[in-house]
Design a protein around this motif. Structure first.
Motif, PDB file in Angstrom:
ATOM      1  N   LEU A  78      13.026   0.796   8.913  1.00  0.00           N
ATOM      2  CA  LEU A  78      11.895   0.153   8.258  1.00  0.00           C
ATOM      3  C   LEU A  78      11.247   1.131   7.280  1.00  0.00           C
ATOM      4  O   LEU A  78      11.232   2.335   7.512  1.00  0.00           O
ATOM      5  CB  LEU A  78      10.864  -0.288   9.295  1.00  0.00           C
ATOM      6  CG  LEU A  78      11.390  -1.100  10.478  1.00  0.00           C
ATOM      7  CD1 LEU A  78      10.276  -1.350  11.484  1.00  0.00           C
ATOM      8  CD2 LEU A  78      11.985  -2.413  10.019  1.00  0.00           C
ATOM      9  N   SER A  79      10.716   0.597   6.205  1.00  0.00           N
ATOM     10  CA  SER A  79      10.010   1.445   5.225  1.00  0.00           C
ATOM     11  C   SER A  79       8.589   1.679   5.705  1.00  0.00           C
ATOM     12  O   SER A  79       7.611   1.343   5.038  1.00  0.00           O
ATOM     13  CB  SER A  79      10.016   0.771   3.855  1.00  0.00           C
ATOM     14  OG  SER A  79      11.334   0.562   3.411  1.00  0.00           O
ATOM     15  N   CYS A  80       8.482   2.240   6.888  1.00  0.00           N
ATOM     16  CA  CYS A  80       7.178   2.428   7.529  1.00  0.00           C
ATOM     17  C   CYS A  80       7.033   3.880   7.955  1.00  0.00           C
ATOM     18  O   CYS A  80       8.022   4.578   8.194  1.00  0.00           O
ATOM     19  CB  CYS A  80       7.055   1.525   8.769  1.00  0.00           C
ATOM     20  SG  CYS A  80       7.110  -0.244   8.435  1.00  0.00           S
ATOM     21  N   PRO A 133      -1.895  11.236  15.006  1.00  0.00           N
ATOM     22  CA  PRO A 133      -0.606  10.572  14.785  1.00  0.00           C
ATOM     23  C   PRO A 133      -0.628   9.067  15.033  1.00  0.00           C
ATOM     24  O   PRO A 133       0.295   8.360  14.626  1.00  0.00           O
ATOM     25  CB  PRO A 133       0.324  11.282  15.788  1.00  0.00           C
ATOM     26  CG  PRO A 133      -0.591  11.886  16.803  1.00  0.00           C
ATOM     27  CD  PRO A 133      -1.843  12.234  16.079  1.00  0.00           C
ATOM     28  N   ILE A 134      -1.697   8.560  15.679  1.00  0.00           N
ATOM     29  CA  ILE A 134      -1.776   7.119  15.933  1.00  0.00           C
ATOM     30  C   ILE A 134      -1.893   6.339  14.623  1.00  0.00           C
ATOM     31  O   ILE A 134      -1.595   5.140  14.579  1.00  0.00           O
ATOM     32  CB  ILE A 134      -2.976   6.806  16.861  1.00  0.00           C
ATOM     33  CG1 ILE A 134      -2.795   5.442  17.535  1.00  0.00           C
ATOM     34  CG2 ILE A 134      -4.282   6.860  16.102  1.00  0.00           C
ATOM     35  CD1 ILE A 134      -1.696   5.393  18.534  1.00  0.00           C
ATOM     36  N   PHE A 135      -2.276   7.019  13.543  1.00  0.00           N
ATOM     37  CA  PHE A 135      -2.411   6.360  12.244  1.00  0.00           C
ATOM     38  C   PHE A 135      -1.055   6.322  11.538  1.00  0.00           C
ATOM     39  O   PHE A 135      -0.850   6.913  10.480  1.00  0.00           O
ATOM     40  CB  PHE A 135      -3.463   7.068  11.393  1.00  0.00           C
ATOM     41  CG  PHE A 135      -4.863   6.812  11.855  1.00  0.00           C
ATOM     42  CD1 PHE A 135      -5.601   5.743  11.376  1.00  0.00           C
ATOM     43  CD2 PHE A 135      -5.443   7.626  12.818  1.00  0.00           C
ATOM     44  CE1 PHE A 135      -6.892   5.502  11.817  1.00  0.00           C
ATOM     45  CE2 PHE A 135      -6.731   7.388  13.272  1.00  0.00           C
ATOM     46  CZ  PHE A 135      -7.456   6.316  12.769  1.00  0.00           C
ATOM     47  N   SER A 136      -0.124   5.627  12.164  1.00  0.00           N
ATOM     48  CA  SER A 136       1.215   5.398  11.621  1.00  0.00           C
ATOM     49  C   SER A 136       1.623   3.976  11.982  1.00  0.00           C
ATOM     50  O   SER A 136       1.001   3.338  12.840  1.00  0.00           O
ATOM     51  CB  SER A 136       2.221   6.401  12.189  1.00  0.00           C
ATOM     52  OG  SER A 136       1.867   7.726  11.855  1.00  0.00           O
ATOM     53  N   ASN A 137       2.685   3.499  11.353  1.00  0.00           N
ATOM     54  CA  ASN A 137       3.145   2.139  11.636  1.00  0.00           C
ATOM     55  C   ASN A 137       3.923   2.056  12.945  1.00  0.00           C
ATOM     56  O   ASN A 137       3.748   1.125  13.727  1.00  0.00           O
ATOM     57  CB  ASN A 137       4.022   1.623  10.489  1.00  0.00           C
ATOM     58  CG  ASN A 137       3.287   1.552   9.170  1.00  0.00           C
ATOM     59  OD1 ASN A 137       3.669   2.217   8.208  1.00  0.00           O
ATOM     60  ND2 ASN A 137       2.227   0.772   9.106  1.00  0.00           N
ATOM     61  N   ILE A 138       4.789   3.034  13.163  1.00  0.00           N
ATOM     62  CA  ILE A 138       5.609   3.062  14.383  1.00  0.00           C
ATOM     63  C   ILE A 138       5.244   4.316  15.163  1.00  0.00           C
ATOM     64  O   ILE A 138       5.322   5.434  14.644  1.00  0.00           O
ATOM     65  CB  ILE A 138       7.114   3.084  14.065  1.00  0.00           C
ATOM     66  CG1 ILE A 138       7.485   1.987  13.073  1.00  0.00           C
ATOM     67  CG2 ILE A 138       7.920   2.957  15.360  1.00  0.00           C
ATOM     68  CD1 ILE A 138       7.385   0.592  13.610  1.00  0.00           C
ATOM     69  N   ILE A 198      16.038  -0.408   5.343  1.00  0.00           N
ATOM     70  CA  ILE A 198      16.563  -1.591   4.665  1.00  0.00           C
ATOM     71  C   ILE A 198      15.572  -2.760   4.717  1.00  0.00           C
ATOM     72  O   ILE A 198      15.904  -3.859   4.254  1.00  0.00           O
ATOM     73  CB  ILE A 198      17.927  -2.028   5.261  1.00  0.00           C
ATOM     74  CG1 ILE A 198      17.907  -2.059   6.810  1.00  0.00           C
ATOM     75  CG2 ILE A 198      19.036  -1.094   4.821  1.00  0.00           C
ATOM     76  CD1 ILE A 198      17.390  -3.289   7.391  1.00  0.00           C
ATOM     77  N   ALA A 199      14.388  -2.539   5.254  1.00  0.00           N
ATOM     78  CA  ALA A 199      13.378  -3.603   5.317  1.00  0.00           C
ATOM     79  C   ALA A 199      12.042  -3.033   4.845  1.00  0.00           C
ATOM     80  O   ALA A 199      11.665  -1.923   5.216  1.00  0.00           O
ATOM     81  CB  ALA A 199      13.242  -4.151   6.734  1.00  0.00           C
ATOM     82  N   SER A 200      11.336  -3.797   4.023  1.00  0.00           N
ATOM     83  CA  SER A 200      10.049  -3.336   3.504  1.00  0.00           C
ATOM     84  C   SER A 200       8.935  -3.610   4.506  1.00  0.00           C
ATOM     85  O   SER A 200       9.028  -4.510   5.344  1.00  0.00           O
ATOM     86  CB  SER A 200       9.730  -4.024   2.180  1.00  0.00           C
ATOM     87  OG  SER A 200       9.459  -5.403   2.381  1.00  0.00           O
ATOM     88  N   ILE A 227       7.922  -7.208   6.919  1.00  0.00           N
ATOM     89  CA  ILE A 227       7.601  -7.242   8.349  1.00  0.00           C
ATOM     90  C   ILE A 227       6.254  -7.923   8.573  1.00  0.00           C
ATOM     91  O   ILE A 227       6.096  -8.758   9.470  1.00  0.00           O
ATOM     92  CB  ILE A 227       7.583  -5.816   8.934  1.00  0.00           C
ATOM     93  CG1 ILE A 227       8.948  -5.145   8.791  1.00  0.00           C
ATOM     94  CG2 ILE A 227       7.151  -5.858  10.399  1.00  0.00           C
ATOM     95  CD1 ILE A 227      10.066  -5.849   9.512  1.00  0.00           C
ATOM     96  N   VAL A 228       5.264  -7.582   7.756  1.00  0.00           N
ATOM     97  CA  VAL A 228       3.935  -8.184   7.886  1.00  0.00           C
ATOM     98  C   VAL A 228       4.008  -9.692   7.632  1.00  0.00           C
ATOM     99  O   VAL A 228       3.356 -10.481   8.325  1.00  0.00           O
ATOM    100  CB  VAL A 228       2.938  -7.505   6.925  1.00  0.00           C
ATOM    101  CG1 VAL A 228       1.594  -8.230   6.938  1.00  0.00           C
ATOM    102  CG2 VAL A 228       2.747  -6.043   7.308  1.00  0.00           C
TER     103      VAL A 228
END
Length: 319
Positions: A62-64, A99-104, A201-203, A207-208
């Motif tokens: 993911l692009s996260c 580090p909680i301020f991330s997508n994954i 491979i996914a923006s 996902i949103v």
């Protein structure tokens, strides 16, 4: 994004993950269910079965943004969420995000942290926000916590309380690979680790969009009744001390809607409920004292309950 596009998106992510992970198709599907339904995952298994590798493979697909937090007994809540520190250059307090301020978020060995530090994740997982010194900070979407724990080693660990277990949409067990899968793993990792070459491979926006649209999957009244029959039986079973909460029933509904999409349908059928019942519900059950020491007893009880509930006719589940 149309509902049919969500399956295409999920298939692309799944194929990308399988460049690293051998087999485990159902587990990858369940991980995608959690991602799209804005849930969180607890991966529990013995060391070396690929828990961390699976989580990293999803994140890199993911692009996260992705952060890994190694939970230890001396980890503080501020090490997870961040702190306000006094910046002498500007003469005022400044927020330094954790580090909680991330997508994954990969929360590795979560049961090694103290209950105080574990609880710092509760607000983040449930509300997608965190409060520091009275100020609320909103976390960016998508937001997914993948926590791992080793069920065998109890020394120096702090078992997750029921209130925190209930925050996880799914609890998954990877298990050992088959002999054929083991050979494929040896060949794939013989010269290099394929995760180092894994590309997103996914923006983030895709996902949103999927998280916003999956709830449009049709669920008939008969399917809702089928789900609640299963839930109700967990609350009235002689070997279950505490059954599934309303939060658990909502979690099952969300999971089966996404699972139906991954199987190419825009409506839910009984097989979707059967597939997701154990990963969604098993960790939410508190068994009677005589049953707690038996391995996989919660799964066996759910199998028994599902067998007892009448399955709706197929024509009643399709719109």
């Amino acid at each position: 994004m149309e509902l049919s596009k969500i399956k295409d998106l999920a298939d692309q992510v799944k194929q990308n993950i399988q460049q690293v992970i051998v087999g485990k198709e159902e587990t990858i599907d369940q991980l995608l269910v959690a991602l799209i339904s804005s849930g969180h995952v607890l991966l529990e298994d013995v060391p070396g079965t690929g828990k961390t590798l699976l989580a990293k493979s999803l994140a890199q697909s993911l692009s996260c943004s992705c952060k890994r937090i190694q939970f230890t007994p001396d980890l503080l809540p501020s090490d997870v969420t961040g702190i306000n520190f006094y910046n002498q250059k500007i003469g005022e307090f400044e927020f330094r995000p954790g580090p909680i301020f991330s997508n994954i978020i990969l929360a590795d060995e979560i049961n090694r942290a103290t209950p105080r530090t574990q609880s710092s994740l509760l607000e983040c997982m449930e509300e997608q926000q965190t409060t520091i010194d009275g100020e609320t900070h909103i976390l960016e979407k998508p937001f997914l916590v993948i926590a791992t724990q080793n069920p065998l080693e109890s020394q120096g660990t702090f078992p997750l309380p029921e209130a925190q277990l209930d925050r996880f949409l799914l609890k998954l067990n990877l298990g050992y690979p088959s002999k054929e899968e083991g050979i494929a793993i040896l060949k794939r990792f013989k010269e290099k680790n394929p995760i180092h070459e894994l590309l997103p491979i996914a923006s983030k926006e895709a996902i949103v969009d999927a998280q916003r649209l999956y709830s449009k999957v049709y669920v008939s009244d008969d399917m809702l009744s089928y789900i609640m029959e299963i839930i109700d039986k967990t609350r009235n079973h002689e070997h279950i001390e505490l059954g599934v909460s309303p939060r658990g029933s909502q979690a099952l509904l969300k999971a089966v809607q996404v699972y139906a999409l991954l199987k190419g349908r825009d409506y839910v059928i009984p097989d979707d409920v059967k597939a997701m019942a154990k990963p969604v519900l098993a960790h939410r059950l508190i068994l009677a004292h005589t049953m707690r020491l038996r391995e996989n007893q919660a799964h066996l009880l759910l199998d028994e309950i599902i067998d007892q509930v009448a399955v709706p006719a197929e024509e009643l589940t399709v719109k």
